[in-house]
Design a protein around this motif. Structure first.
Motif, PDB file in Angstrom:
ATOM      1  N   LEU A  60       0.826  -1.217   0.000  1.00 38.92           N
ATOM      2  CA  LEU A  60       0.000   0.000   0.000  1.00 38.92           C
ATOM      3  C   LEU A  60       0.857   1.262   0.000  1.00 38.92           C
ATOM      4  O   LEU A  60       0.521   2.257  -0.644  1.00 38.92           O
ATOM      5  CB  LEU A  60      -0.897   0.025   1.241  1.00 38.92           C
ATOM      6  CG  LEU A  60      -2.261  -0.624   1.130  1.00 38.92           C
ATOM      7  CD1 LEU A  60      -2.973  -0.525   2.479  1.00 38.92           C
ATOM      8  CD2 LEU A  60      -3.097   0.071   0.060  1.00 38.92           C
ATOM      9  N   ILE A  61       1.952   1.211   0.748  1.00 37.77           N
ATOM     10  CA  ILE A  61       2.853   2.373   0.794  1.00 37.77           C
ATOM     11  C   ILE A  61       3.409   2.635  -0.612  1.00 37.77           C
ATOM     12  O   ILE A  61       3.485   3.765  -1.070  1.00 37.77           O
ATOM     13  CB  ILE A  61       3.983   2.130   1.828  1.00 37.77           C
ATOM     14  CG1 ILE A  61       3.391   2.142   3.245  1.00 37.77           C
ATOM     15  CG2 ILE A  61       5.089   3.172   1.684  1.00 37.77           C
ATOM     16  CD1 ILE A  61       4.319   1.590   4.313  1.00 37.77           C
ATOM     17  N   TRP A  62       3.767   1.553  -1.305  1.00 36.52           N
ATOM     18  CA  TRP A  62       4.240   1.664  -2.699  1.00 36.52           C
ATOM     19  C   TRP A  62       3.183   2.346  -3.573  1.00 36.52           C
ATOM     20  O   TRP A  62       3.481   3.217  -4.377  1.00 36.52           O
ATOM     21  CB  TRP A  62       4.565   0.260  -3.212  1.00 36.52           C
ATOM     22  CG  TRP A  62       4.923   0.155  -4.665  1.00 36.52           C
ATOM     23  CD1 TRP A  62       4.098  -0.234  -5.681  1.00 36.52           C
ATOM     24  CD2 TRP A  62       6.200   0.428  -5.270  1.00 36.52           C
ATOM     25  NE1 TRP A  62       4.775  -0.227  -6.875  1.00 36.52           N
ATOM     26  CE2 TRP A  62       6.076   0.177  -6.654  1.00 36.52           C
ATOM     27  CE3 TRP A  62       7.445   0.859  -4.771  1.00 36.52           C
ATOM     28  CZ2 TRP A  62       7.121   0.342  -7.548  1.00 36.52           C
ATOM     29  CZ3 TRP A  62       8.492   1.018  -5.672  1.00 36.52           C
ATOM     30  CH2 TRP A  62       8.328   0.767  -7.034  1.00 36.52           C
ATOM     31  N   ARG A  63       1.924   1.947  -3.407  1.00 40.29           N
ATOM     32  CA  ARG A  63       0.863   2.491  -4.271  1.00 40.29           C
ATOM     33  C   ARG A  63       0.455   3.903  -3.883  1.00 40.29           C
ATOM     34  O   ARG A  63       0.028   4.688  -4.719  1.00 40.29           O
ATOM     35  CB  ARG A  63      -0.377   1.600  -4.192  1.00 40.29           C
ATOM     36  CG  ARG A  63      -0.178   0.286  -4.925  1.00 40.29           C
ATOM     37  CD  ARG A  63      -1.370  -0.637  -4.735  1.00 40.29           C
ATOM     38  NE  ARG A  63      -0.981  -1.988  -5.138  1.00 40.29           N
ATOM     39  CZ  ARG A  63      -1.456  -3.085  -4.594  1.00 40.29           C
ATOM     40  NH1 ARG A  63      -2.349  -3.007  -3.628  1.00 40.29           N
ATOM     41  NH2 ARG A  63      -1.051  -4.263  -5.010  1.00 40.29           N
ATOM     42  N   LYS A  64       0.534   4.192  -2.585  1.00 40.41           N
ATOM     43  CA  LYS A  64       0.005   5.480  -2.102  1.00 40.41           C
ATOM     44  C   LYS A  64       1.072   6.562  -1.969  1.00 40.41           C
ATOM     45  O   LYS A  64       0.749   7.684  -1.581  1.00 40.41           O
ATOM     46  CB  LYS A  64      -0.645   5.285  -0.716  1.00 40.41           C
ATOM     47  CG  LYS A  64      -1.995   4.617  -0.752  1.00 40.41           C
ATOM     48  CD  LYS A  64      -2.436   4.319   0.684  1.00 40.41           C
ATOM     49  CE  LYS A  64      -3.889   3.928   0.761  1.00 40.41           C
ATOM     50  NZ  LYS A  64      -4.761   5.104   0.816  1.00 40.41           N
ATOM     51  N   ALA A  65       2.321   6.229  -2.281  1.00 40.50           N
ATOM     52  CA  ALA A  65       3.421   7.177  -2.009  1.00 40.50           C
ATOM     53  C   ALA A  65       3.144   8.558  -2.585  1.00 40.50           C
ATOM     54  O   ALA A  65       3.455   9.577  -1.959  1.00 40.50           O
ATOM     55  CB  ALA A  65       4.735   6.616  -2.545  1.00 40.50           C
ATOM     56  N   ALA A  66       2.515   8.591  -3.759  1.00 37.14           N
ATOM     57  CA  ALA A  66       2.270   9.890  -4.404  1.00 37.14           C
ATOM     58  C   ALA A  66       1.231  10.716  -3.641  1.00 37.14           C
ATOM     59  O   ALA A  66       1.121  11.922  -3.856  1.00 37.14           O
ATOM     60  CB  ALA A  66       1.815   9.674  -5.847  1.00 37.14           C
ATOM     61  N   GLU A  67       0.452  10.050  -2.763  1.00 39.36           N
ATOM     62  CA  GLU A  67      -0.567  10.792  -2.008  1.00 39.36           C
ATOM     63  C   GLU A  67       0.013  11.475  -0.775  1.00 39.36           C
ATOM     64  O   GLU A  67      -0.651  12.290  -0.147  1.00 39.36           O
ATOM     65  CB  GLU A  67      -1.687   9.849  -1.538  1.00 39.36           C
ATOM     66  CG  GLU A  67      -2.522   9.296  -2.667  1.00 39.36           C
ATOM     67  CD  GLU A  67      -3.492   8.228  -2.159  1.00 39.36           C
ATOM     68  OE1 GLU A  67      -3.944   8.315  -0.998  1.00 39.36           O
ATOM     69  OE2 GLU A  67      -3.783   7.300  -2.932  1.00 39.36           O
ATOM     70  N   PHE A  68       1.255  11.092  -0.413  1.00 47.16           N
ATOM     71  CA  PHE A  68       1.840  11.696   0.781  1.00 47.16           C
ATOM     72  C   PHE A  68       2.162  13.157   0.514  1.00 47.16           C
ATOM     73  O   PHE A  68       2.842  13.489  -0.445  1.00 47.16           O
ATOM     74  CB  PHE A  68       3.111  10.964   1.201  1.00 47.16           C
ATOM     75  CG  PHE A  68       3.823  11.649   2.334  1.00 47.16           C
ATOM     76  CD1 PHE A  68       3.256  11.677   3.598  1.00 47.16           C
ATOM     77  CD2 PHE A  68       5.016  12.305   2.125  1.00 47.16           C
ATOM     78  CE1 PHE A  68       3.887  12.336   4.643  1.00 47.16           C
ATOM     79  CE2 PHE A  68       5.656  12.967   3.166  1.00 47.16           C
ATOM     80  CZ  PHE A  68       5.090  12.975   4.425  1.00 47.16           C
TER      81      PHE A  68
END
Lengths: 187, 216
Positions: A60-68
């Protein structure tokens, strides 16, 4: 692997977001996965399920990194929220995606919002970790049971033999003491 | 200005994830309106991050990293990220959208004994009843006490109960024997999210009629 700084975490999240950097992901994995697995085991998940929880959270961190978004929250708090939601999903089958409230201040809003006005959330996680050290053992136990063991205040009150009012005041005191313990910075 | 907030322990249970989803919905709904409580939750999540990072690392299996790396290219089955948006007057808040959406006026309201209207949400957490209530201007909900806890979040209009006024975004928690008779403001319908973990205990004849309609 020892403690890392916010900058270290940010750089790796940013590298994943910007260029799908597998090396940065592997470094993040080596630091976080053992802690995520411990986080799952503290909730009573079996070794196999805990490993699954760590793996799914890393994906999930891989997929959501751009949302940080830096400034909205610290990388450490952002990672915690992803891990928490994944643990709730795996343990209770509940999807918390729609509960993530990131509304900007609107017309109905109180004044004084924004990271600059925030206490712990806008601060380096190293400073927050140090602020944990100023807590009374009682306060620390309440927070650990809540965050690490995933227990409600009702369960915590029963386990510690405390009235609900006492749990409430321990929560308030703990947050106030941690905010007071942060080093003073220019605003 | 929001005057009535969830108690510290409800924000804690929300931030840790331990809260049943039905109650977390009401807290998240309040957070949409209240930056002060959003900041408290953000602080609590920072505490969660610090506690997670200070856990003694567990021993992970040797192939764990490779197993994870081999799955990085899988397509995400996830939905698009939620758009961060402030609550829109007269519409269902974003946190309720998996269950209801659109304009509050256009929801499938059902009359409860002629006193108020209700839209019941599908079961979300066992032991909880979640619904939206709509009370016409100056009308009241018949006097009742509580066998368990009652959580209310005002989504439109406002009401007065026990000498206190609740406006849009305000959160209230009632429990126990202390009976109340919420009265809607004049001028517009009052719409609230209502979360119950036990039935309401109505007191008078009117209440006796509608009690069964609000059964768990």
């Amino acid at each position: 692997m020892a403690d890392v700084s916010d900058e270290w975490l940010q750089e790796r999240i940013a590298a994943i977001a910007a260029r799908r950097d597998r090396g940065a992901f592997a470094e993040l994995f080596c630091y976080l996965a053992p802690r995520l697995q411990a986080f799952a085991q503290a909730r009573g998940m079996s070794d196999r399920r805990a490993a699954e929880m760590a793996r799914e959270t890393m994906l999930l961190i891989w997929r959501k990194a751009a949302e940080f978004e830096l400034g909205q929250t610290s990388p450490s708090a952002w990672l915690f929220a992803i891990a928490r939601d994944k643990r709730v999903d795996l343990c209770r089958g509940e999807d918390r995606a729609h509960l993530a409230v990131t509304a900007p201040p609107g017309p109905s809003d109180d004044a004084g919002s924004g990271p600059a006005a925030r206490g712990l959330a806008g601060r380096a996680s190293g400073a927050v970790r140090e602020a944990l050290l100023v807590l009374d053992p009682k306060q620390r136990i309440v927070l650990e049971k809540a965050f690490v063991e995933d227990k409600t205040h009702l369960v915590i009150a029963a386990e510690l033999g405390l009235p609900l009012d006492a749990v409430r005041s321990q929560i308030r005191l703990a947050l106030a003491r941690m905010r007071d313990a942060l080093p003073v910075t220019r605003s | 200005m929001i005057d009535h907030h969830p108690a510290a322990e409800l924000l804690l249970d929300f931030a840790t994830g331990a809260q049943p989803q039905a109650l977390a919905l009401a807290v998240a709904g309040h957070l949409e309106f209240c930056s002060a409580c959003r900041n408290v939750v953000a602080d609590l999540e920072a505490v969660g991050g610090a506690l997670l990072e200070t856990l003694p690392p567990a021993a992970i299996s040797e192939g764990a990293l490779d197993a994870c790396l081999s799955r990085l290219d899988e397509q995400s089955a996830g939905r698009a990220p939620q758009c961060p948006c402030a609550p829109v007057r007269g519409r269902v808040p974003a946190t309720l959208r998996p269950y209801l959406s659109g304009r509050l006026k256009a929801l499938p309201w059902q009359s409860v004994g002629g006193f108020f209207d209700e839209v019941r949400l599908p079961p979300i957490s066992s032991g909880y009843r979640v619904s939206l209530l709509r009370v016409a201007p100056t009308k009241h909900v018949p006097e009742h006490a509580h066998e368990g806890n009652e959580y209310m979040l005002v989504l439109a209009g406002g009401y007065t109960s026990g000498g206190r006024h609740y406006a849009v975004g305000d959160f209230s928690e009632c429990a126990g024997d202390e009976a109340h008779t919420p009265v809607a403001d004049a001028g517009e319908d009052c719409v609230c999210l209502l979360v119950l973990d036990a039935p309401l205990a109505f007191r008078d004849a009117d209440g006796q009629r509608i009690g069964p309609l609000l059964a768990m």
